[in-house]
Design an enzyme around this catalytic site. Structure first.
Site, PDB file in Angstrom:
ATOM      1  N   TYR A  57       0.843  -1.190   0.000  1.00  7.37           N
ATOM      2  CA  TYR A  57       0.000   0.000   0.000  1.00  7.37           C
ATOM      3  C   TYR A  57       0.883   1.247   0.000  1.00  7.37           C
ATOM      4  O   TYR A  57       1.446   1.622   1.036  1.00  7.37           O
ATOM      5  CB  TYR A  57      -0.916   0.028   1.218  1.00  7.37           C
ATOM      6  CG  TYR A  57      -1.944  -1.075   1.291  1.00  7.37           C
ATOM      7  CD1 TYR A  57      -2.329  -1.791   0.159  1.00  7.37           C
ATOM      8  CD2 TYR A  57      -2.547  -1.409   2.499  1.00  7.37           C
ATOM      9  CE1 TYR A  57      -3.275  -2.795   0.232  1.00  7.37           C
ATOM     10  CE2 TYR A  57      -3.499  -2.410   2.580  1.00  7.37           C
ATOM     11  CZ  TYR A  57      -3.853  -3.102   1.452  1.00  7.37           C
ATOM     12  OH  TYR A  57      -4.785  -4.105   1.533  1.00  7.37           O
ATOM     13  N   HIS A 133      -1.408 -12.087   0.717  1.00  2.81           N
ATOM     14  CA  HIS A 133      -2.321 -11.104   0.125  1.00  2.81           C
ATOM     15  C   HIS A 133      -3.148 -11.703  -1.007  1.00  2.81           C
ATOM     16  O   HIS A 133      -4.343 -11.417  -1.136  1.00  2.81           O
ATOM     17  CB  HIS A 133      -1.503  -9.917  -0.380  1.00  2.81           C
ATOM     18  CG  HIS A 133      -2.231  -8.627  -0.385  1.00  2.81           C
ATOM     19  ND1 HIS A 133      -1.608  -7.417  -0.248  1.00  2.81           N
ATOM     20  CD2 HIS A 133      -3.545  -8.326  -0.507  1.00  2.81           C
ATOM     21  CE1 HIS A 133      -2.488  -6.436  -0.288  1.00  2.81           C
ATOM     22  NE2 HIS A 133      -3.684  -6.966  -0.450  1.00  2.81           N
ATOM     23  N   SER A 211     -13.620  -3.744   2.555  1.00  2.00           N
ATOM     24  CA  SER A 211     -14.624  -3.005   1.769  1.00  2.00           C
ATOM     25  C   SER A 211     -16.044  -3.296   2.261  1.00  2.00           C
ATOM     26  O   SER A 211     -16.949  -3.565   1.465  1.00  2.00           O
ATOM     27  CB  SER A 211     -14.507  -3.335   0.278  1.00  2.00           C
ATOM     28  OG  SER A 211     -13.246  -2.966  -0.225  1.00  2.00           O
ATOM     29  N   PRO A 212     -16.290  -3.244   3.583  1.00  5.64           N
ATOM     30  CA  PRO A 212     -17.608  -3.604   4.106  1.00  5.64           C
ATOM     31  C   PRO A 212     -18.699  -2.598   3.760  1.00  5.64           C
ATOM     32  O   PRO A 212     -19.882  -2.905   3.910  1.00  5.64           O
ATOM     33  CB  PRO A 212     -17.383  -3.660   5.623  1.00  5.64           C
ATOM     34  CG  PRO A 212     -16.269  -2.694   5.858  1.00  5.64           C
ATOM     35  CD  PRO A 212     -15.366  -2.845   4.667  1.00  5.64           C
ATOM     36  N   LEU A 213     -18.310  -1.417   3.290  1.00  8.92           N
ATOM     37  CA  LEU A 213     -19.284  -0.406   2.864  1.00  8.92           C
ATOM     38  C   LEU A 213     -19.265  -0.243   1.346  1.00  8.92           C
ATOM     39  O   LEU A 213     -19.653   0.799   0.821  1.00  8.92           O
ATOM     40  CB  LEU A 213     -18.992   0.937   3.540  1.00  8.92           C
ATOM     41  CG  LEU A 213     -19.021   0.928   5.072  1.00  8.92           C
ATOM     42  CD1 LEU A 213     -18.668   2.299   5.627  1.00  8.92           C
ATOM     43  CD2 LEU A 213     -20.391   0.487   5.585  1.00  8.92           C
ATOM     44  N   GLY A 216     -17.322   2.556   0.356  1.00  9.63           N
ATOM     45  CA  GLY A 216     -17.899   3.804   0.847  1.00  9.63           C
ATOM     46  C   GLY A 216     -19.288   4.101   0.339  1.00  9.63           C
ATOM     47  O   GLY A 216     -19.986   4.947   0.910  1.00  9.63           O
ATOM     48  N   SER A 219     -22.281   4.133   2.757  1.00  8.99           N
ATOM     49  CA  SER A 219     -22.366   5.194   3.766  1.00  8.99           C
ATOM     50  C   SER A 219     -23.445   6.201   3.410  1.00  8.99           C
ATOM     51  O   SER A 219     -23.864   6.992   4.251  1.00  8.99           O
ATOM     52  CB  SER A 219     -21.022   5.924   3.884  1.00  8.99           C
ATOM     53  OG  SER A 219     -20.748   6.658   2.701  1.00  8.99           O
TER      54      SER A 219
END
Length: 336
Positions: A57, A133, A211-213, A216, A219
């Protein structure tokens, strides 16, 4: 903050973790280092104890920016927290715009170099949770697991995990060195990994939801008029952020809004609580650069959804039309 134990491993972490990738990579230009250092300290103060990064990252100028950020920022709190990082990939042509393909390499000598580099950048003598990964088709899972067993014996790694591995690969690796956690994409828009849950339950392995949302979107902070930098922001290329997707996702947004109103919560909190209430060994790791979102996300752990409510949400999602969602970068094998 509530805390959870990942599977049968004994690794206890905050019920909500913090995915730190977006501070350095894939969500526009890297955030200000001083601001992120303060945000990470605020997270610890709030009760976050689980921080997720990876050796890959970063940026063209600094491919390891995120690990270096966490190493410096979290050093004062090292005995209070768990840091997860990852080995096994590099990004292809990082200087080019768009979503970058990843190239896998999990040869034992590469893993050894990676762990030493991560320990140095993270300013620590051990990694709490070390993920492969992405799986490398040129390296057998037993070989990777054997290296992990050696690193655990040496005390450099305490627990290890896999990301985006098949069930067969997971079982083979686990038989050599017990796997603590699997980290996969999971949200109301990306539910294909629910098929893994019975295997994780059987083997006593935790599930980390990245990436549970839906990057984004869930949201409810974005609209069809939002635009992202095509040079360095993956969201510019994600199907759920294209202009026509917002019309396709009206039913999903309505469901989130209705549940949020009923539970006196926000749509993001409902999205996180939905998975927290499914299994006691699921830990989402939403990312953010903002203090207000850090506070909002942690509040999801206080929201209770009954089994009947979860069932009703799942049935609604099963029957719902929605847009496509980003499913990950192209994965390539390294050259021989």
């Amino acid at each position: 903050m509530d805390y959870r134990t990942l599977g049968q491993s004994g690794l206890r972490v905050s019920a909500i973790g913090l995915g730190c990738m977006g501070m350095s990579h894939a969500y526009g230009a890297p955030a200000d280092r001083r601001d992120m250092t303060e945000l990470l300290a605020d997270a610890v103060d709030m009760g976050y104890t689980f921080f997720d990064t990876a050796e890959s990252y970063g940026t063209v100028d600094n491919p390891h920016d995120n690990e270096e950020l966490l190493g410096e920022a979290l050093k004062p709190f090292r005995d209070k927290i768990a840091i997860a990082t990852k080995f096994g990939i590099t990004f292809e042509n990082l200087a080019a715009p768009g979503v970058h393909a990843v190239v896998t390499d999990s040869r034992p000598e590469v893993i050894r170099r990676s762990v030493e580099g991560s320990l140095r950048r993270l300013q620590t003598d051990h990694i709490d949770l070390y993920y492969q990964h992405r799986t490398d088709p040129r390296v057998e899972p037993e070989t990777v697991a054997s290296v992990m067993a050696e690193l655990i014996k040496e005390g450099k790694v305490l627990h290890w995990g896999l990301s985006e591995a098949s069930v067969e690969y997971l079982r083979r690796a686990h038989s050599v060195c017990p796997v603590t956690a699997v980290q996969n994409r999971y949200s109301m828009m990306a539910r294909w990994n629910e098929a893994l849950f019975p295997v994780l339950q059987e083997l006593g392995i935790g599930f980390i939801a990245f990436s549970p949302l839906a990057n984004g979107l869930l949201s409810r902070c974005y609209t069809a008029t939002d635009h992202f930098d095509v040079a360095n922001d993956y969201r510019a290329y994600m199907p759920q952020f294209q202009e026509d997707s917002f019309g396709k996702n009206k039913a999903l947004f309505s469901l989130l809004d209705e549940l949020a109103e009923r539970k006196h919560a926000t749509p993001a909190q409902i999205s996180l609580a939905w998975m927290l209430c499914k299994k006691p060994w699921i830990v989402p790791i939403p990312g953010t650069r903002k203090l207000c979102r850090l506070k909002e996300n942690i509040g999801a752990a206080d929201i209770s959804l009954s089994a009947e409510e979860i069932k009703g949400i799942d049935e609604a999602l099963d029957a719902m039309h929605m847009s496509d969602v980003f499913s990950g970068s192209l994965v390539k094998s390294r050259a021989i």
